[in-house]
Structures are given as C-alpha cells and as structure tokens.
Design a protein around this motif. Sequence first.
Motif, PDB file in Angstrom:
ATOM      1  N   ALA A  10       0.860  -1.185   0.000  1.00  0.00           N
ATOM      2  CA  ALA A  10       0.000   0.000   0.000  1.00  0.00           C
ATOM      3  C   ALA A  10       0.890   1.227   0.000  1.00  0.00           C
ATOM      4  O   ALA A  10       1.857   1.294   0.769  1.00  0.00           O
ATOM      5  CB  ALA A  10      -0.884   0.001   1.251  1.00  0.00           C
ATOM      6  N   SER A  18       5.746   4.307   3.889  1.00  0.00           N
ATOM      7  CA  SER A  18       5.713   4.633   5.318  1.00  0.00           C
ATOM      8  C   SER A  18       6.237   6.060   5.473  1.00  0.00           C
ATOM      9  O   SER A  18       6.488   6.740   4.476  1.00  0.00           O
ATOM     10  CB  SER A  18       6.508   3.630   6.156  1.00  0.00           C
ATOM     11  N   THR A  52      11.697  -4.401   7.296  1.00  0.00           N
ATOM     12  CA  THR A  52      10.289  -4.270   7.692  1.00  0.00           C
ATOM     13  C   THR A  52      10.067  -4.833   9.092  1.00  0.00           C
ATOM     14  O   THR A  52       9.339  -4.253   9.905  1.00  0.00           O
ATOM     15  CB  THR A  52       9.389  -4.991   6.662  1.00  0.00           C
ATOM     16  N   ASP A  56       8.786  -2.408  12.001  1.00  0.00           N
ATOM     17  CA  ASP A  56       7.373  -2.553  12.391  1.00  0.00           C
ATOM     18  C   ASP A  56       7.111  -3.705  13.353  1.00  0.00           C
ATOM     19  O   ASP A  56       5.982  -3.851  13.820  1.00  0.00           O
ATOM     20  CB  ASP A  56       6.496  -2.814  11.144  1.00  0.00           C
ATOM     21  N   SER A  87      20.052 -11.362   5.630  1.00  0.00           N
ATOM     22  CA  SER A  87      21.433 -11.840   5.390  1.00  0.00           C
ATOM     23  C   SER A  87      22.234 -12.022   6.669  1.00  0.00           C
ATOM     24  O   SER A  87      22.978 -12.978   6.813  1.00  0.00           O
ATOM     25  CB  SER A  87      22.196 -10.851   4.508  1.00  0.00           C
ATOM     26  N   THR A 159      13.356  -1.916  -0.087  1.00  0.00           N
ATOM     27  CA  THR A 159      14.643  -2.442  -0.568  1.00  0.00           C
ATOM     28  C   THR A 159      14.456  -3.838  -1.165  1.00  0.00           C
ATOM     29  O   THR A 159      14.992  -4.156  -2.230  1.00  0.00           O
ATOM     30  CB  THR A 159      15.657  -2.491   0.601  1.00  0.00           C
ATOM     31  N   SER A 163      14.866  -5.360  -5.268  1.00  0.00           N
ATOM     32  CA  SER A 163      15.520  -6.577  -5.756  1.00  0.00           C
ATOM     33  C   SER A 163      14.544  -7.427  -6.573  1.00  0.00           C
ATOM     34  O   SER A 163      14.884  -7.892  -7.658  1.00  0.00           O
ATOM     35  CB  SER A 163      16.067  -7.407  -4.585  1.00  0.00           C
TER      36      SER A 163
END
Length: 226
Positions: A10, A18, A52, A56, A87, A159, A163
């Motif tokens: 969204a 955000s 994220t 959050d 990672s 991000t 990718s």
Amino acid sequence: MRPYVIINAAMSADGKISTKEHRQTKISGDQDFARVDRLRADCDAVMVGIGTILADDSSLRLKNPDLIAERTAAGKTEQPMRVVIDSRARMPPDGDMFKKGTGQRVIFVAETAPPDRVAALAEKATVISAGTDKVDLTLVLDKLGEMGVKKLMVEGGATLLWSFTSQKLFDEIRIYVGALIIGGTDAPTFVDGSGFTRAEGFTRLALKNVEKIDDGLLITWHKKEE
Ligand SMILES: NC(=O)c1ccc[n+]([C@@H]2O[C@H](COP(=O)([O-])OP(=O)(O)OC[C@H]3O[C@@H](n4cnc5c(N)ncnc54)[C@H](OP(=O)(O)O)[C@@H]3O)[C@@H](O)[C@H]2O)c1
C-alpha cells in the motif's frame, strides 16, 4: 518449480509506503485490509525483508478467524509459511512473528551470517543459508518451490521490492494507492534501491486491472514479457 510471486503493498498518492521515520502508517481502509488478509490466506507463504521486521515488528500473520478456519477446512496449515530475508540474521528472537500465530517460520540468511545469531534463530525457525554475503533471491525462490510453495506474497519493504522488481522475479504487482500524501525525501517509496539509469532500461509492466476500494485505488500489474 519457482512459486508464482505476487507483490502486494500500500502506498500514498505520492508513492510512499511509510513515513520519513520509517514508521508503519495506515494507508488503506477496512475493505482493503480485508482484501490483504484474503490474499494472505490464499498464498502458501508470505515474505518481508528484515528492514520491515526491524521497523514494524510485523507478525505477518493471517488475522481473520474465518479465513483461518477456511484454510484448515481445506487441509492447509492455519497460517501460510512466514518468510524473512535477513542476510545477517538480525531477526529479533523475541519478535512478534514468533509470538503470534502458529505455523512454520523460515529465515533466509547469507553464508556469512554470525553463527551465534543463526543458532539463536534456529531454535525458533527454519534457518536456510542462500547466498554468500547477501541473500540470493533466485536461490530463495528455488528453495521455496522445493518446499512446496506454489504461491508467494511479497509484502515489502522498499529495498526487498527493488531486488524483486529489478531482477524481474515477480509475476504480479498489486498496489493499493491511498488517499493521502506522506511526503519526505527519506520516506520509503514503493521501490527504493539503487534505481535504473535510462541506459540500463526499466522493468516494464502490463496493466491488468484498476478497482476503487475504500477511498483509494487498487492497481494490478503483470510483469511485461519482453
Ligand atoms: N505500505 C506497505 O505496504 C509496506 C509493506 C512492508 C513494509 N513497509 C515499510 O517499508 C519499510 C522497510 O523497508 P526497507 O527498505 O527499510 O526494508 P526491507 O525491504 O523490508 O528489508 C531490506 C533488507 O533486507 C535484507 N536483504 C537481504 N537480501 C536482500 C536482497 N537480495 N535484496 C534486498 N534486500 C535484502 C537487507 O538487509 P541485510 O543486508 O541485513 O540482510 C536489506 O536491508 C518500513 O518503513 C515499513 O513500514 C511498508
């Protein structure tokens, strides 16, 4: 076989997902939240990037009890598999994703992730190494396919979506455009990352559908085959 990949997010009318403090914010309304829960219920796995989770503390769980009951009646697990791309194994072992809801959690890490953090996560989740310094999403999709995931929902953030979209590793994009402006150069947009130059060319999309939901629009695009 690799899963069918649906990116769902969204964004505000100005493309932000955000705020400039990277704080989750309500962009859509009840009808769209219900749509997102329905989509989660229809998928075998849902995925986010570690950014994220750290911003959050997302649990990624399916919330509607009727949809949970529908899944179990169909012989599925209550919750779709919950997947984090991480990672360096930064996923907090006391995160909401581990506390809320049932079912399998899978963390993809790189081979260079600190072994102590990997061991701590392995007590809570299936931890899979894919890629040397950074998680390799092609390996992730192959692995998820082997694990029986046919339909994958990728929820962000900016991000990870760079990718997926720059590597053309998706089939569909569903963007809800909400009726607000968030602004801010530092606020994440639908896709961040390094971006394309004109010479490199762009990821092209084919428009499939536009639907009014609440006071915004849901736009569905497919990857344009070249
Ligand atoms: N409105 C919406 O629909 C929505 C949905 C989701 C999130 N968001 C917002 O998005 C923001 C978070 O976005 P973000 O960009 O900071 O984080 P992100 O995309 O969730 O996670 C990015 C991180 O994933 C890891 N990663 C590992 N392998 C990767 C790969 N191959 N490609 C990309 N990333 C990889 C990297 O950290 P390592 O190198 O440490 O692994 C990278 O920094 C939050 O503000 C959140 O509220 C909004």
